[in-house]
Design an enzyme around this catalytic site. Structure first.
Site, PDB file in Angstrom:
ATOM      1  N   GLU A  37      49.130  82.353  23.624  1.00 13.87           N
ATOM      2  CA  GLU A  37      49.538  83.700  23.233  1.00 13.87           C
ATOM      3  C   GLU A  37      50.442  83.549  22.011  1.00 13.87           C
ATOM      4  OE1 GLU A  37      51.676  86.069  26.114  1.00 13.87           O
ATOM      5  OE2 GLU A  37      51.774  87.749  24.701  1.00 13.87           O
ATOM      6  N   ARG A 300      51.246  71.370  34.649  1.00 13.62           N
ATOM      7  CA  ARG A 300      51.843  71.491  33.325  1.00 13.62           C
ATOM      8  C   ARG A 300      52.790  70.321  33.075  1.00 13.62           C
ATOM      9  NH1 ARG A 300      53.000  76.588  32.604  1.00 13.62           N
ATOM     10  NH2 ARG A 300      54.595  76.436  31.020  1.00 13.62           N
ATOM     11  N   LYS A 310      58.630  79.224  26.032  1.00 13.83           N
ATOM     12  CA  LYS A 310      58.716  79.860  24.712  1.00 13.83           C
ATOM     13  C   LYS A 310      59.856  80.875  24.665  1.00 13.83           C
ATOM     14  CE  LYS A 310      54.189  80.602  24.515  1.00 13.83           C
ATOM     15  NZ  LYS A 310      52.880  81.127  24.100  1.00 13.83           N
TER      16      LYS A 310
HETATM   17  P1  ATP Z   1      55.426  79.150  28.105  1.00 14.43           P
HETATM   18  O1  ATP Z   1      55.524  79.323  29.580  1.00 14.43           O
HETATM   19  O2  ATP Z   1      56.054  77.917  27.580  1.00 14.43           O
HETATM   20  O3  ATP Z   1      55.855  80.336  27.340  1.00 14.43           O
HETATM   21  P2  ATP Z   1      52.728  79.832  28.214  1.00 14.43           P
HETATM   22  O4  ATP Z   1      51.988  79.234  29.345  1.00 14.43           O
HETATM   23  O5  ATP Z   1      53.133  81.241  28.351  1.00 14.43           O
HETATM   24  O6  ATP Z   1      53.922  78.896  27.829  1.00 14.43           O
HETATM   25  P3  ATP Z   1      50.492  80.127  26.525  1.00 14.43           P
HETATM   26  O7  ATP Z   1      50.533  80.484  25.110  1.00 14.43           O
HETATM   27  O8  ATP Z   1      49.982  81.127  27.480  1.00 14.43           O
HETATM   28  O9  ATP Z   1      51.958  79.687  26.882  1.00 14.43           O
HETATM   29  O10 ATP Z   1      49.782  78.728  26.757  1.00 14.43           O
HETATM   30  C1  ATP Z   1      48.578  78.367  26.168  1.00 14.43           C
HETATM   31  C2  ATP Z   1      47.951  77.288  27.006  1.00 14.43           C
HETATM   32  O11 ATP Z   1      48.808  76.163  27.070  1.00 14.43           O
HETATM   33  C3  ATP Z   1      47.700  77.745  28.414  1.00 14.43           C
HETATM   34  O12 ATP Z   1      46.412  77.322  28.795  1.00 14.43           O
HETATM   35  C4  ATP Z   1      48.762  77.078  29.214  1.00 14.43           C
HETATM   36  O13 ATP Z   1      48.322  76.834  30.507  1.00 14.43           O
HETATM   37  C5  ATP Z   1      49.001  75.791  28.411  1.00 14.43           C
HETATM   38  N1  ATP Z   1      50.367  75.327  28.594  1.00 14.43           N
HETATM   39  C6  ATP Z   1      51.504  76.017  28.397  1.00 14.43           C
HETATM   40  N2  ATP Z   1      52.588  75.290  28.713  1.00 14.43           N
HETATM   41  C7  ATP Z   1      52.124  74.085  29.124  1.00 14.43           C
HETATM   42  C8  ATP Z   1      52.742  72.887  29.598  1.00 14.43           C
HETATM   43  N3  ATP Z   1      54.073  72.784  29.717  1.00 14.43           N
HETATM   44  N4  ATP Z   1      51.939  71.846  29.924  1.00 14.43           N
HETATM   45  C9  ATP Z   1      50.611  71.938  29.806  1.00 14.43           C
HETATM   46  N5  ATP Z   1      49.969  73.033  29.367  1.00 14.43           N
HETATM   47  C10 ATP Z   1      50.706  74.103  29.039  1.00 14.43           C
HETATM   48 MG    MG Z   2      51.318  82.457  28.969  1.00 16.74          MG
END
Ligand code: ATP
Ligand code: MG
Length: 595
Positions: A37, A300, A310
């Protein structure tokens, strides 16, 4: 080519599933996606997902789409879209890009599908070496998603609900308490169609109604209790402008974007496991003609001494606790890049930690070690003194300068040698001298000998102090017969120290970065700001061997005995580099913990 492509093939439970699907001939082509996102910059956790998704595609001659999961206009920005595209390209550049099947610039043609509707975004394009990976946008599918929503309404499995957000929550119940049906649940198809079209036509303000899937308010899985699939947001969207005021929810947009792009394996993190029944429900209810994508979940990445959300990283930026998203102390890809981490080292790290279904925390020292391993092979050795102590070689002729041969990289003889000037006045590190040496101190001390790297054996004859008793400089003698490692009389000298010629040294700013947090789990109590490391940045003046004046921004070198350093790409000027410490030669934190 970096070692991550020449090593043994990676193996994990997701790759096993893909391999099994390939050998059973279930897909013509393996298509994965990385769907961030655009509400912030990518971090090292995202790198794990990128390496997994692009890795699986590359290993199977498949495709991996970069897709902006951009369904929430109020949190998303073009700056984030651009940074994500840049970071992903940087991370995967030079890594088997010939096999990734990159999407070319420009809009892709829509392929006609069997049922005659143009609903299949062609993910597959002919690979062009060196092509830039262009993103797909979930928001490009809004029209299509709207059609799918109408289809669910016509089928009687979606309805417009006028409950307030608070009531919607209250009616949902809890995992141990059944939900309650909305009074709007049994509206007629005609009424739902009418109201949904009016939602789109901007007739209602934010929060007045939603479109919900009609599933089961008593399901033990709360995600199946009539989840909201559309909501009203009168907000400008970074990609679609003001074309829409209704926006699909993640669960609705994600599975269908996967379907539209022909994704075969939709890989996400474990917290989405409970969403999977909904993912499957939506795709199944629509009776879609093509093979459906499947969702798989993995653990993760969490790192010690690091926060990875983020939202929290944004807080550090907004409150100016760091200089920006690319502050070299940030765990963002932009920060790691600015710090000097090579992309190959990050990929190597992601590969080494593997992919499992168990949540845990990885020691950040592992990441730092991947960086050391990579740079040990590639970085040229240079001499720099960061805490100078002046040394006068009393028996060395005043005004004489010698050029000594120095090896550029003992790990790689092809890197050759260079010359470093030697003269009567030198700098050594303060740490390399002790007036009262402890036992087994093999460096310089009164009456004691030490070897100068690439140069001579010197002996400390006398210490010069100021009126306050502080050491000003030390006076030494040198043995001309010991040049360049010679020990004519078989003398055993245990210590070798680095040095620079004081009159030839290049003064440069050196930024000593350290971990941003002092606690292993910075957010254990939700107060990560309480354990910000006050010493995470020390900017000092370093005294560097003169060859470093030719450093180009973005060069990486090893300062012998000190660590790896990166010529900051933003602040370095021609002839005047600014160096960021990438990582020390050893894990100084492990030593601290052991002491
Ligand atoms: P955050 O929780 O850090 O804001 P998010 O999951 O909201 O991260 P997205 O932009 O939705 O961020 O993530 C894009 C992709 O990266 C998704 O498929 C998510 O599952 C993966 N992802 C995010 N954080 C991690 C992590 N710490 N380890 C592995 N994959 C991740
Ligand atoms: Mg997300």
């Amino acid at each position: 080519m970096s070692n991550d492509t020449t090593n043994e093939p990676a193996r994990d439970f997701i790759r096993d599933i893909v391999r099994e699907d390939v050998s059973a001939g279930r897909h013509q082509k393996i298509v994965t996606r990385f769907p961030p996102e655009p509400n912030g910059y990518l971090h090292i956790g995202h790198a794990k997902s990128i390496c997994l998704n692009f890795g699986i595609a590359a290993e199977n001659s498949g495709i991996c789409n970069l897709r902006m999961d951009d369904t929430n206009p109020t949190k998303e920005e073009v700056e984030y879209v651009e940074s994500i595209q840049h970071d992903v390209n940087w991370l995967i550049a030079g890594w088997a890009d010939e096999r990734l099947g990159l999407k070319p610039k420009g809009k892709l043609p829509l392929a006609q599908t069997l049922d005659g509707r143009a609903d299949y975004y062609l993910g597959a394009t002919s690979p062009t070496a060196g092509a830039v990976l262009e993103p797909f946008y979930a928001s490009d599918y809004f029209e299509q998603l709207y059609e799918y929503a109408l289809q669910l309404i016509r089928k009687g499995v979606a309805y417009v609900c006028d409950l307030s957000p608070q009531d919607t929550d209250a009616y949902r119940g809890a995992p141990d308490r059944a939900g309650q049906e909305s009074p709007f649940r049994n509206r007629t198809v005609a009424e739902n169609l009418d109201r949904f079209q009016r939602m789109k036509a901007r007739e209602f303000p934010d929060g007045t109604c939603t479109l919900r899937a009609k599933i089961d308010m008593t399901s033990p899985n709360v995600w199946l209790r009539d989840p909201i699939i559309y909501r009203i947001r009168h907000a400008e969207h970074h990609h679609t402008g003001n074309a829409w005021c209704i926006y699909p929810m993640y669960d609705f947009a994600h599975c269908l974007s996967d379907y539209i792009e022909g994704i075969t394996h939709s890989i996400c993190t474990l917290e989405f496991e409970v969403h999977r029944p909904l993912y499957d429900w939506i795709l199944t209810e629509l009776g879609l003609p093509r093979t459906l994508p499947h969702q798989y979940e993995f653990a993760r990445l969490n790192l010690t001494y690091t926060i990875m959300s983020k939202r929290k990283l944004l807080q550090l930026v907004k409150e100016r606790r760091v200089t920006g998203w690319d502050d070299p102390r940030m765990p963002t890809i932009a920060g790691l890049r600015r710090r000097g981490y090579p992309a190959a080292a990050i990929r190597h790290f992601c590969r080494s930690i593997g992919v499992t279904k168990y949540n845990g925390t990885t020691d950040v020292a592992l990441l730092e070690n991947s960086v050391r391993e990579d740079l040990n092979k590639t970085a040229l050795r240079r001499c720099a003194v960061l805490q100078p102590l002046e040394v006068i070689i009393e028996n060395y002729p005043v005004g004489q300068v010698e050029e000594l041969d120095a090896v550029n990289n003992p790990e790689n003889p092809a890197d050759g040698t260079r010359r470093v000037p030697f003269s009567r006045r030198l700098y050594i590190e303060q740490d390399d001298f002790r007036e009262v040496p402890p036992k087994k101190y093999f460096r310089l001390a009164p009456g004691q000998e030490v070897r100068l790297r690439y140069g001579y054996i010197i002996k400390c004859e006398r210490v010069e102090k100021d009126a306050a008793g502080q050491i000003v400089r030390v006076h030494c003698s040198y043995d001309p017969a010991t040049r360049g490692g010679n020990t004519p009389d078989g003398r055993k000298i245990k210590g070798t120290i680095h040095w620079v010629s004081a009159d030839h040294a290049l003064c440069a700013e050196v930024r000593l970065y350290d971990r941003l947090f002092t606690r292993e789990n910075p957010d254990a109590d939700g107060n990560f700001l309480d354990c910000l490391n006050a010493d995470s940045l020390k900017a000092i003046t370093g005294y560097l061997e003169p060859s470093l004046a030719a450093t180009q921004p973005g060069d990486r070198v090893q300062f012998e005995r000190l660590g790896y350093f990166f010529a900051d790409p933003v602040d370095s000027k021609p002839g005047q580099p600014v160096f960021n410490r990438i990582v020390g030669l050893r894990d100084s934190w492990a030593k601290l913990a052991a002491d």
